[in-house]
Structure formats: C-alpha cells, structure tokens
Design a protein around this motif. Structure first.
Motif, PDB file in Angstrom:
ATOM      1  N   VAL A  88      -8.069 -19.675 -24.431  1.00 21.37           N
ATOM      2  CA  VAL A  88      -9.465 -20.115 -24.494  1.00 21.37           C
ATOM      3  C   VAL A  88      -9.613 -21.559 -24.027  1.00 21.37           C
ATOM      4  CG1 VAL A  88     -10.149 -18.527 -26.323  1.00 21.37           C
ATOM      5  CG2 VAL A  88      -9.405 -20.827 -26.918  1.00 21.37           C
ATOM      6  N   GLY A  89      -8.526 -22.172 -23.583  1.00 24.86           N
ATOM      7  CA  GLY A  89      -8.659 -23.497 -23.001  1.00 24.86           C
ATOM      8  C   GLY A  89      -8.210 -24.642 -23.889  1.00 24.86           C
ATOM      9  N   VAL A  90      -7.525 -24.330 -24.990  1.00 27.62           N
ATOM     10  CA  VAL A  90      -6.983 -25.408 -25.822  1.00 27.62           C
ATOM     11  C   VAL A  90      -5.700 -25.922 -25.166  1.00 27.62           C
ATOM     12  CG1 VAL A  90      -6.068 -26.032 -28.083  1.00 27.62           C
ATOM     13  CG2 VAL A  90      -7.883 -24.331 -27.900  1.00 27.62           C
ATOM     14  N   ASN A  91      -5.618 -27.211 -24.965  1.00 20.05           N
ATOM     15  CA  ASN A  91      -4.378 -27.789 -24.443  1.00 20.05           C
ATOM     16  C   ASN A  91      -3.376 -27.825 -25.598  1.00 20.05           C
ATOM     17  OD1 ASN A  91      -2.293 -29.225 -23.384  1.00 20.05           O
ATOM     18  ND2 ASN A  91      -3.574 -30.847 -22.516  1.00 20.05           N
ATOM     19  N   VAL A  92      -2.655 -26.707 -25.733  1.00 24.26           N
ATOM     20  CA  VAL A  92      -1.861 -26.487 -26.936  1.00 24.26           C
ATOM     21  C   VAL A  92      -0.808 -27.574 -27.151  1.00 24.26           C
ATOM     22  CG1 VAL A  92      -0.218 -24.920 -28.027  1.00 24.26           C
ATOM     23  CG2 VAL A  92      -2.261 -24.006 -26.947  1.00 24.26           C
ATOM     24  N   ASN A  93      -0.060 -27.888 -26.103  1.00 23.61           N
ATOM     25  CA  ASN A  93       1.016 -28.865 -26.275  1.00 23.61           C
ATOM     26  C   ASN A  93       0.483 -30.233 -26.686  1.00 23.61           C
ATOM     27  OD1 ASN A  93       3.102 -27.127 -25.779  1.00 23.61           O
ATOM     28  ND2 ASN A  93       3.020 -27.455 -23.566  1.00 23.61           N
ATOM     29  N   ALA A  94      -0.541 -30.689 -25.980  1.00 23.38           N
ATOM     30  CA  ALA A  94      -1.102 -32.004 -26.307  1.00 23.38           C
ATOM     31  C   ALA A  94      -1.661 -31.993 -27.726  1.00 23.38           C
ATOM     32  CB  ALA A  94      -2.183 -32.380 -25.297  1.00 23.38           C
ATOM     33  N   SER A  95      -2.310 -30.893 -28.113  1.00 25.41           N
ATOM     34  CA  SER A  95      -2.894 -30.837 -29.456  1.00 25.41           C
ATOM     35  C   SER A  95      -1.808 -30.885 -30.521  1.00 25.41           C
ATOM     36  CB  SER A  95      -3.704 -29.546 -29.641  1.00 25.41           C
ATOM     37  OG  SER A  95      -4.671 -29.424 -28.643  1.00 25.41           O
ATOM     38  N   LYS A  96      -0.728 -30.147 -30.292  1.00 26.32           N
ATOM     39  CA  LYS A  96       0.349 -30.130 -31.286  1.00 26.32           C
ATOM     40  C   LYS A  96       0.990 -31.502 -31.420  1.00 26.32           C
ATOM     41  CE  LYS A  96       2.847 -26.711 -29.695  1.00 26.32           C
ATOM     42  NZ  LYS A  96       3.813 -25.594 -29.550  1.00 26.32           N
ATOM     43  N   ILE A  97       1.196 -32.172 -30.285  1.00 27.39           N
ATOM     44  CA  ILE A  97       1.789 -33.512 -30.355  1.00 27.39           C
ATOM     45  C   ILE A  97       0.843 -34.466 -31.085  1.00 27.39           C
ATOM     46  CG2 ILE A  97       2.565 -35.495 -28.979  1.00 27.39           C
ATOM     47  CD1 ILE A  97       3.601 -33.461 -26.927  1.00 27.39           C
ATOM     48  N   ALA A  98      -0.450 -34.342 -30.782  1.00 30.94           N
ATOM     49  CA  ALA A  98      -1.427 -35.191 -31.476  1.00 30.94           C
ATOM     50  C   ALA A  98      -1.355 -34.940 -32.981  1.00 30.94           C
ATOM     51  CB  ALA A  98      -2.828 -34.913 -30.952  1.00 30.94           C
ATOM     52  N   ALA A  99      -1.247 -33.660 -33.361  1.00 32.10           N
ATOM     53  CA  ALA A  99      -1.163 -33.326 -34.783  1.00 32.10           C
ATOM     54  C   ALA A  99       0.098 -33.917 -35.409  1.00 32.10           C
ATOM     55  CB  ALA A  99      -1.172 -31.805 -34.965  1.00 32.10           C
ATOM     56  N   PHE A 100       1.201 -33.839 -34.675  1.00 27.15           N
ATOM     57  CA  PHE A 100       2.460 -34.365 -35.189  1.00 27.15           C
ATOM     58  C   PHE A 100       2.364 -35.878 -35.390  1.00 27.15           C
ATOM     59  CE2 PHE A 100       7.280 -34.540 -34.797  1.00 27.15           C
ATOM     60  CZ  PHE A 100       7.485 -33.791 -35.944  1.00 27.15           C
ATOM     61  N   VAL A 101       1.747 -36.556 -34.418  1.00 28.48           N
ATOM     62  CA  VAL A 101       1.581 -38.015 -34.537  1.00 28.48           C
ATOM     63  C   VAL A 101       0.689 -38.341 -35.736  1.00 28.48           C
ATOM     64  CG1 VAL A 101       0.601 -40.061 -33.445  1.00 28.48           C
ATOM     65  CG2 VAL A 101       2.005 -38.483 -32.104  1.00 28.48           C
ATOM     66  N   LEU A 102      -0.419 -37.597 -35.889  1.00 20.61           N
ATOM     67  CA  LEU A 102      -1.298 -37.841 -37.036  1.00 20.61           C
ATOM     68  C   LEU A 102      -0.565 -37.590 -38.345  1.00 20.61           C
ATOM     69  CD1 LEU A 102      -4.741 -36.348 -35.948  1.00 20.61           C
ATOM     70  CD2 LEU A 102      -4.116 -38.749 -36.218  1.00 20.61           C
ATOM     71  N   SER A 103       0.353 -36.616 -38.327  1.00 19.43           N
ATOM     72  CA  SER A 103       1.088 -36.310 -39.556  1.00 19.43           C
ATOM     73  C   SER A 103       2.153 -37.366 -39.850  1.00 19.43           C
ATOM     74  CB  SER A 103       1.741 -34.931 -39.461  1.00 19.43           C
ATOM     75  OG  SER A 103       2.979 -35.016 -38.783  1.00 19.43           O
ATOM     76  N   PHE A 158     -10.422 -28.164 -34.677  1.00 18.54           N
ATOM     77  CA  PHE A 158     -10.754 -26.782 -34.353  1.00 18.54           C
ATOM     78  C   PHE A 158      -9.660 -26.187 -33.461  1.00 18.54           C
ATOM     79  CE2 PHE A 158     -14.230 -23.857 -32.429  1.00 18.54           C
ATOM     80  CZ  PHE A 158     -13.855 -22.845 -33.290  1.00 18.54           C
ATOM     81  N   GLY A 159      -9.231 -26.983 -32.487  1.00 18.61           N
ATOM     82  CA  GLY A 159      -8.156 -26.530 -31.598  1.00 18.61           C
ATOM     83  C   GLY A 159      -6.876 -26.254 -32.383  1.00 18.61           C
ATOM     84  N   LEU A 160      -6.582 -27.114 -33.354  1.00 18.95           N
ATOM     85  CA  LEU A 160      -5.362 -26.921 -34.153  1.00 18.95           C
ATOM     86  C   LEU A 160      -5.449 -25.643 -34.976  1.00 18.95           C
ATOM     87  CD1 LEU A 160      -4.705 -30.570 -35.375  1.00 18.95           C
ATOM     88  CD2 LEU A 160      -3.557 -29.331 -33.537  1.00 18.95           C
ATOM     89  N   ARG A 161      -6.632 -25.362 -35.501  1.00 20.94           N
ATOM     90  CA  ARG A 161      -6.785 -24.125 -36.264  1.00 20.94           C
ATOM     91  C   ARG A 161      -6.607 -22.909 -35.348  1.00 20.94           C
ATOM     92  NH1 ARG A 161      -8.192 -24.982 -41.466  1.00 20.94           N
ATOM     93  NH2 ARG A 161      -9.447 -26.817 -41.963  1.00 20.94           N
ATOM     94  N   CYS A 162      -7.064 -23.044 -34.124  1.00 25.76           N
ATOM     95  CA  CYS A 162      -6.844 -21.958 -33.155  1.00 25.76           C
ATOM     96  C   CYS A 162      -5.345 -21.773 -32.935  1.00 25.76           C
ATOM     97  CB  CYS A 162      -7.513 -22.273 -31.816  1.00 25.76           C
ATOM     98  SG  CYS A 162      -9.303 -22.229 -31.858  1.00 25.76           S
ATOM     99  N   VAL A 163      -4.625 -22.882 -32.764  1.00 28.60           N
ATOM    100  CA  VAL A 163      -3.179 -22.813 -32.561  1.00 28.60           C
ATOM    101  C   VAL A 163      -2.519 -22.141 -33.757  1.00 28.60           C
ATOM    102  CG1 VAL A 163      -1.063 -24.179 -32.368  1.00 28.60           C
ATOM    103  CG2 VAL A 163      -3.085 -24.817 -31.045  1.00 28.60           C
ATOM    104  N   GLN A 164      -2.985 -22.503 -34.950  1.00 31.36           N
ATOM    105  CA  GLN A 164      -2.412 -21.943 -36.169  1.00 31.36           C
ATOM    106  C   GLN A 164      -2.598 -20.432 -36.220  1.00 31.36           C
ATOM    107  OE1 GLN A 164      -4.489 -21.237 -39.332  1.00 31.36           O
ATOM    108  NE2 GLN A 164      -2.633 -20.558 -40.346  1.00 31.36           N
ATOM    109  N   GLN A 165      -3.752 -19.964 -35.757  1.00 29.61           N
ATOM    110  CA  GLN A 165      -4.050 -18.535 -35.827  1.00 29.61           C
ATOM    111  C   GLN A 165      -3.304 -17.741 -34.763  1.00 29.61           C
ATOM    112  OE1 GLN A 165      -7.178 -16.887 -37.603  1.00 29.61           O
ATOM    113  NE2 GLN A 165      -6.182 -18.289 -38.996  1.00 29.61           N
ATOM    114  N   ASN A 166      -3.278 -18.246 -33.560  1.00 28.82           N
ATOM    115  CA  ASN A 166      -2.661 -17.505 -32.462  1.00 28.82           C
ATOM    116  C   ASN A 166      -2.489 -18.451 -31.275  1.00 28.82           C
ATOM    117  OD1 ASN A 166      -2.059 -15.890 -30.250  1.00 28.82           O
ATOM    118  ND2 ASN A 166      -3.338 -14.200 -30.946  1.00 28.82           N
ATOM    119  N   GLU A 167      -1.265 -18.906 -31.099  1.00 31.96           N
ATOM    120  CA  GLU A 167      -1.024 -19.955 -30.117  1.00 31.96           C
ATOM    121  C   GLU A 167      -1.355 -19.514 -28.689  1.00 31.96           C
ATOM    122  OE1 GLU A 167       2.379 -22.207 -31.232  1.00 31.96           O
ATOM    123  OE2 GLU A 167       2.559 -23.082 -29.240  1.00 31.96           O
ATOM    124  N   ASP A 168      -0.978 -18.288 -28.353  1.00 34.80           N
ATOM    125  CA  ASP A 168      -1.250 -17.810 -26.995  1.00 34.80           C
ATOM    126  C   ASP A 168      -2.746 -17.690 -26.738  1.00 34.80           C
ATOM    127  OD1 ASP A 168       1.397 -17.680 -26.337  1.00 34.80           O
ATOM    128  OD2 ASP A 168       1.627 -15.622 -27.064  1.00 34.80           O
TER     129      ASP A 168
END
Lengths: 268, 327, 287
Positions: B203-218, B188-198
């Motif tokens: 809204v409290g998504v730890n954007v950097n950590a989420s993106k790194i997690a996504a990159f690792v999963l990818s 859900f956080g990643l979809r938020c990042v995809q829509q509008n990172e700022d």
C-alpha cells in the motif's frame, strides 16, 4: 499515444529455470488488457516483476517514461502502479475503513489521516462495502475481502491497476458483480491488466489479450484472434487436442472451457 | 456523506484521562515524601520511559526487541565518558541521547531485516556483545572495574529531587512521543507493518525506513535514561549497564500495561515497580522467582495487558455468564 | 599455530559438549517454534543432581545419565503438555517471555536450594598423553558421550515412530495433523526430548566443569550461537555449529583471551543472522 507501462525483454530465473523469459509488452492509457495462460505460466511472477516485488534478472520496466526496473513495491504504489493479490492480504485486525485508508494515505498521497479516511469511505461506497466500514477486516467473507482488496488498491489512486485473479473463488453471481465493478473502474480512467482464468470474464472485459506459456509471451492481440491462435490452443490443451480442433474446426473459445476451473491455488 | 464519515470515526482511547492525574501525583511525590519515595518515583518514571520506548518497536511495530539494555548501557557509558571528559552533565545527557539514536539507526539498518525469533535472538546478542565489549575495552570504559562519575553536589535529598525531575521530564516527553506517534502517519504505517509487512509494502509504506525510524524512537529515551541514571548512581559497570534482566523486564512492563496501547506501558511500569517493591523487598531471596511468577500469570491470565483489547470485554463477558448462571 | 594439536583437541572437546548442549534447544526451536530460555537452567539442574548424588550417595556420575535424563524427560513433558502448549501458537514475544519467566523461577529456586558456589566433581581418571598433547580422561569420556548421545538422537529421530512424527510436524504441522498425528503429544514429546538432552549435558558438564547457576545464561548463549551457525532444528547442524564454535573459541581464546573468544562468537552469530539465517547447512532438518 505513448505507452503508460512498457515492459522490455524482462526475464526472471529461479535457480536456472526461467519463470519469465524475455517478455515485452506495453499498456496504453485506458486499456483493459487480459493476461492469460495455464497454471505455472509465470503470470503472477510477471506481475511481481512489474510491481517491484521481484527484481528482473534481465530486461527493463518503464512507467510513464521513467525506468522503474529497480523499484520497491512501496515505490510502485506511490507512482500509481497498484495491484491486488491472488490470495488477499488485508491488515486483519484493522477495520475495513483503516485498511482502505492505509492505501489512500501511503500509496494515494492523502495529506492527513482524516483526509485518507474520507477518500477511503468514498471507495468503500464505490465497491459496496461502506456498511461494513467499522468491521474488522478479518471478519469479512471471501467476496467482501476481494472487494476490500479492490477498494484498497483504488484508494491508492492508481494509473495502472494489476488485478491478480480477483474472481478466483467467487460464484457466478459474484463474478457478474465483479465484472461490472471492473468496468466502472476502467470508466474512471484507470488502465487495467487482468490476470484471469475465466474466459467469460476475459471476453466481456478485455480490449486485448496477452498469453503467457512457460514464461514466454506466445501471443497477443485481439481476444477472439488470440483465442483461436493454434499456439494458444496447444498451450492450453496439448498438441494432440489442438490438431483435432484444427480438423473439426470448432471454436477454441468453448474448447478452452475445461480449464476454467476457478483455481484459487497459488501455483504460479 | 460527510456525516456518515464522521459517524464511523471513533474517538481514540489514548488514556490521558488517567495519565494526567497520575503524572501530577508522581510530580508531587518528592515534595511531600522522603528520599526513599522519591527514589521509587524516579524508578517509576525511568521504567515508564523505557517501556513507552519499547512499545514503539515491540508494540506498534510488532518486532520482539530485547535491545533495551543495549541502548540504556550505551547511553550510560556515553554520558559517563563525556561527563568525565569535562562536558556539563545536562549536555552529556543530550549528547548520549544523540549517540544512542545514531547507534540505533545503524544497528536497525542491519538487524531489522530479521524477523521473529531471529530478530529476538539478534537483539539479545547485541546486549551481550556490548557488555563484553565494555568489559574488554578497558582504556575507554574502565573494563570490568567500571567507571566512577562525579557525585552530584548538594546532598542526597537535593540530588534525589534533581534526578527525579530529570527522569520525570523524560517520561513526559516519551509519553508525548507516544501520543504523537499514535496519530501520526508514521504510527499508522508501523501498525500496518505490525499487521502484515508485505501488505504494508504494497500500500506504499516505506517499510524499511519506518522500521528504522521506530527502532531509533525506541532507543532515543533509553539513551537519555541510561545517561541520567549513570549520573544519579555515579558509578557504572558492564553487568549493570548492559543488564539482561532489564532487557527482559521492560518488555514485560509494556506487556503488563498492554503492548500497542498508547500509554499502557506507563501503567505497566507503575504496577511492576510497586509490586517489585512491596513483594520483593520482603522476600529478597525469591525476588527473581516472583518476577517469573508475575510473567507466567500475565501470559495466562492477562494476555492483552491491563489496558489491552479484550480485558474489559472478557471481564464483562464473565460477569454476564455469572449472572446468567445465577439467574 | 593453527596446527597446535592441544588447541585443536581442546576445541574438539569443547565443541562436542556445545553440540550436545545445542541439539535439544535446536530441536525445540525448530519443531515448536519456541525458544526455550530454560535450557541453560535445565542443564545446571541436572548438573546439581549429578553432583549431589555423587557427593552424598557416592553414585558414579556417569551412571546418573540413566537417572537424570528420564527425570528431565518427564519434567519437560509435563511442562509442555500442561503449560507451554496453551500458548504455543501465540507470537514469539509471548512464548519467549513465558519460558524466560519459568527460567527465572527455576533459576531462583536453584540458587536458594543449591547456592551459587561452584561445585566440582573430582574423579581422578588420569589423562591420556600423546606427545605434547594432554587429554584429561574425564573430558575425553564426556566428549565421546556427548557425540554418542547426539548421534543417538539423530538415529532415534530417523528410525523411531515418535521421531518420524516429530519430523513430520516440523515439516508441515497441518498436514501432519491431517495424517492423524496428535500434535499436542508430539509437541510435549519434542520438548521432553529437548529437556532429556539438557539433562544428559548437565551430567557431562558436572563431570568436566564446575557447576554453578551463574553459567546458565552462558550455556543458553552457546545454544543460541550454535543454532544460528549450524541452522535450526537439525542434528547435523548442531554438530557442525557446536564443533565450529568450540574450535573458534579454543583458538581465539588462546590467542586473544577468553572474553574476545565469546565476543567473537556473538559477532559471528549476528553476522550470520543477517546474511545466512538458515545456518551454514541450510534447512537440513531431521530427515
């Protein structure tokens, strides 16, 4: 009572120019405080400094007794320091419900997505958007988007809510409804700081005013007293007009009206 | 009030309806068909796993990553080197996965602060740099001559089956990850990042950590896939391991299936491999041009992919228009 | 070692060519926000046209500049107007994938029609010697032409009506549209100029290096690196970036071998992407 938010000598420079200069103030729990000032005074920059969007060049920000100067925006919202934007920032392709649920889940600490959606629905009903819950955020009108923004911030269960020109671009009937909504939010125990151009809104809501001019805090205190402060009149209308006002002795409240144009521009 | 909440919650279309039968059918291929078909089924599983992985960063998160081949190549080399050093094959696969994940975490920390074209270029440059590194670092990688691996014992049919099921398992695990991610807080956080990172940050998504997690999963299953295919082919070289063609093919498969959909990339990989095999084996000289034509077609006529939002709506809209026109 | 004039001269000659390669690519990226993955293949295409005109028709390769460049201009205009314009406002992934798909088609067709064997034009123009430094005349001419064409583009962008329109669109597309600038035509014109520059580079490349489809990816890589070093969408940026890359490759190539030189270019690019994404010259633009 100990302050909820304490800003201590905060400055921010952009290439040598001080957008915010040594500003200090406090917010006590339960207050509604207005932040006013001419365009370009640094109001939005100040909000950005308090919520971690920008890092202060100097000074400290304290929230609930902890030093939060170096926080990132996501940390601010998890702590209970939420804000709305002058230019609304929805997740355009998500539904209204999902937008608010995001606030509840990440900022508001809801335990799961179903729980976050329950919380979201509650706040959508509060702001009157429940019938549009399944619409995409993109399809909303401007007043509805402002309400969405508000619901999203509220779903974060903030202790302090910073509202950046929530009324800009609304007509007078919509503004009346917005005032009522803000009053209800305050009644729930949320401390509110309101950036506002409309004196009508400020006077009907605020316990206290802060006036920013050229990045400096030039006055603060009771709204009526602040509005008749010569320095404030001067900041808004220029020294010449202020001198006239002094002679005529007219209320500066009305004098301030010419600047009431609801500006949606992002000048500051 | 509760009822009003549950009424607005739609069932998620995750695609299990067609995925489960497809997976079963795939699993049966090596039992009933000869080695050639088993090999094609292995490719389907491999590309499905890769496309599902890419979808995490490219689809869910909206970062146009072209790093797939960097992870596949790293996994291949890590697996090959460890296996040649005496590590048992399966263990080498797991270790290669771990190495790749670690690399992705470090790399993600560095390059995920770029956006848009810059990120795209940076991620392609990583592939090129890795390839050059692999060809220069001869003492470790064998340089341009590549590395040989021990040939899997038991004859080609047996080996074909073993490697098929290995890839199959990777695909299933990648699909499960995708399903989990779709329902998870992280997803859900990643979809938020995809829509509008700022706004996500606000809204409290730890954007950097989420993106790194996504990159690792990818990257995770790219590493596994690379190691498995190295053992399968029992030879790797820099241009094959860090293939620019692969790094672009995989996103195209995900787009074909529907980027951001949960299991669409599997469908994209399947259709792509089938088309590649039927068309390209017949027109060998024009295989790349055909791939190019597929891409152009995809972008103009199937922008949301096979499963993406809009296709069914647009098709039914077109039908309705036709009906109106004929009426 | 730093002052070895031969390495310096080689670096400058290479750098001028790199600047010329990157300038069209950079223009398209900066104005259209499209990464043209076809750029390398367009260069090779005009290289082949030059080679075969020289081989079969005995046309002087330098003259081909006047033939190939307009041809590629027309090709670029048609491609952008008919195809790429339709998706130009879609996300990065879409436009990049599209131009990559088109590149695959062009690349494949060239491989079939021209075959990948390296083709080389031999002009035997002699060379210029200054002390220990030997400068082959064909490369020297190519270098000056590359610099000249790049500066010519700079001048055209500054003075012509079309050039000003392109700069305006680059700075603010919506405002430019309000001023009555036809955006679609400007986009097509920009892409066409990018292709024209690729065409000119192809001619110069054919004069100085063997032409083969195998290096189209390499050329594209150079364009990336130069753009990132110099900054996007600016002629001075491409010049600085091109010369910098040429010198870096010439020196590191001599010291540690050509592969390390290329690797270093990429590493430099990645580091710059992370630390200074606007390039060494910042956002200079064409103004």
């Amino acid at each position: 009572m100990s302050p909820l938010l304490r800003v201590e000598g905060v400055s921010r420079y952009f290439g040598g120019v001080a957008a915010v200069n040594k500003v200090s103030f406090e917010l006590a729990p339960g207050e509604i405080v207005g932040l006013i000032g001419p365009n370009g005074a640094g109001k939005t920059t100040l909000v950005n400094l308090v919520t971690g969007v920008l890092r202060p060049s100097a000074g400290r920000v304290w929230f609930e007794g902890a030093d939060v100067t170096a926080q990132r925006p996501w940390q601010a919202s998890r702590r209970g320091l939420a804000r709305t934007f002058q230019i609304v920032q929805p997740f355009p392709q998500m539904t209204v419900l999902e937008n608010v649920a995001a606030g509840a889940l990440f900022g508001g600490g809801a335990a799961s997505r179903p729980e976050a959606e329950d919380v979201a629905m509650e706040f959508l009903e509060f702001v009157g958007l429940a019938p549009l819950a399944e619409r995409s955020a993109m399809s909303l009108t401007l007043p509805s988007r402002k309400r969405l923004e508000l619901a999203k911030s509220l779903a974060m269960r903030p202790k302090v809510l910073l509202l950046d020109e929530v009324n800009a671009g609304l007509n007078s009937a919509e503004i009346g409804a917005a005032i009522e909504l803000i009053r209800q939010i305050a009644a729930r125990g949320v401390t509110i700081m309101l950036i506002e151009h409309l004196m009508k809104v400020v006077f009907s809501l605020c316990d206290r005013l802060l006036v920013l001019h050229h990045g400096e805090l030039i006055a603060q205190g009771d709204p009526r007293a602040v509005a008749s402060d010569p320095a404030v009149v001067k900041a808004y209308l220029g020294s010449k007009y202020a001198a006239q006002e002094q002679q005529v002795g007219a209320g500066p409240v009305d004098a301030a009206d010419p600047v009431d144009t609801p500006s949606g521009g992002g000048h500051d | 009030m509760k009822s009003s909440i549950s009424s607005v919650r739609r069932p998620r279309r995750q695609g299990l309806v067609w995925f489960v039968p497809l997976a079963i059918a795939l699993a049966l291929v090596p039992l009933f068909f000869n080695n050639y078909y088993a090999q094609q089924a292995t490719f389907v599983c491999m590309y499905a796993a890769l496309a599902l992985s890419w979808n995490v960063i490219g689809g869910f998160t909206g970062y146009p990553s072209f790093s797939t081949a960097a992870f596949v190549g790293l996994g291949a080399y890590a697996g090959a080197i460890l296996q040649n050093a005496g590590m048992p094959m399966m263990l080498a696969w797991v270790a290669a996965t771990a190495v790749t994940a670690l690399f992705a975490a470090v790399l993600g920390y560095a390059i995920l602060r770029m956006k848009g074209h810059y990120f795209a270029i940076g991620s392609i440059a990583i592939v090129e740099s890795m390839r050059l590194l692999a060809s220069s670092w001869s003492s470790l990688t064998g340089g341009g001559e590549g590395l040989n691996l021990p040939i899997f014992p038991g004859g080609p049919d047996h080996a074909g089956r073993v490697f098929f099921y290995a890839m199959f398992v990777v695909m299933i695990v990648a699909a499960m990850m995708s399903l989990w991610l779709d329902r998870s807080r992280l997803g859900f956080g990643l979809r938020c990042v995809q829509q509008n990172e700022d706004a996500a940050d606000m809204v409290g998504v730890n954007v950097n950590a989420s993106k790194i997690a996504a990159f690792v999963l990818s990257a995770l299953f790219c590493g596994t896939t690379g190691a498995i295919s190295a053992s399968w082919v029992s030879y790797i070289s820099p241009p094959d391991a860090f293939s620019i063609l692969m790094t672009l093919k995989v996103p195209v498969m995900a787009l074909l299936g529907g980027a951001g959909t949960v299991l669409g990339p599997v469908l994209g990989a399947l259709v792509f491999v089938l088309v590649e095999q039927t068309l390209m084996s017949r027109f060998l000289d024009y295989s790349q041009a055909m791939l190019g034509v597929i891409i152009v077609f995809l972008i103009f006529f199937l922008p949301g992919g096979l499963l993406g939002a809009g296709l069914f709506e647009r098709l039914s809209g077109r039908l309705a228009r036709l009906r109106r026109a004929s009426a | 070692m730093f002052l070895d004039p031969q390495i310096l001269a080689n670096g400058l000659m290479l750098g001028a060519l790199y600047a010329c390669i990157a300038v069209g690519f950079s223009l398209v990226w900066g104005v259209l926000n499209v990464i043209n993955m076809m750029h390398g293949s367009l260069i090779i295409l005009s290289g082949y046209l030059t080679f075969f005109a020289w081989l079969h028709l005995k046309v002087n390769p330098f003259l081909m500049l006047l033939v190939v460049s307009p041809l590629l201009f027309a090709f670029g205009y048609a491609l952008q107007y008919g195809l790429i314009n339709r998706v130009v406002s879609r996300p990065v992934l879409t436009t990049l994938t599209l131009t990559f798909g088109l590149d695959m088609i062009l690349y494949n067709l060239m491989n079939v029609v021209f075959e990948a064997t390296p083709r080389r034009i031999t002009l035997d123009l002699g060379s210029l010697s200054m002390g220990d430094v030997v400068l082959p005349n064909d490369r020297l001419f190519a270098m000056f032409l590359a610099l000249g064409l790049t500066l010519l583009l700079f001048w055209v962008m500054r003075t012509s009506r079309a050039g000003r329109a392109i700069v305006a669109v680059r700075m603010d597309r919506d405002a430019a549209a309000l001023m009555g600038i036809p955006i679609r035509q400007v986009y097509a014109m920009t892409f066409a100029i990018g292709a024209l520059m690729a065409g000119a580079c192809g001619v110069l490349l054919a004069i100085t290096f063997p032409v083969t489809t195998n290096i189209s990816g390499l050329l594209l890589g150079k364009a990336f690196v130069v753009c990132v070093i110099g900054g996007l969408g600016s002629v001075p940026g491409a010049l600085v970036g091109g010369l910098a890359l040429g010198l870096i490759e010439s020196y590191t190539g001599t010291w540690w071998g050509p592969q390390t030189a290329v690797l270093l270019g990429f590493v430099l690019m990645i580091v710059l992407l992370m630390t200074r994404p606007t390039g060494l010259l910042g956002k200079a633009g064409y103004e």
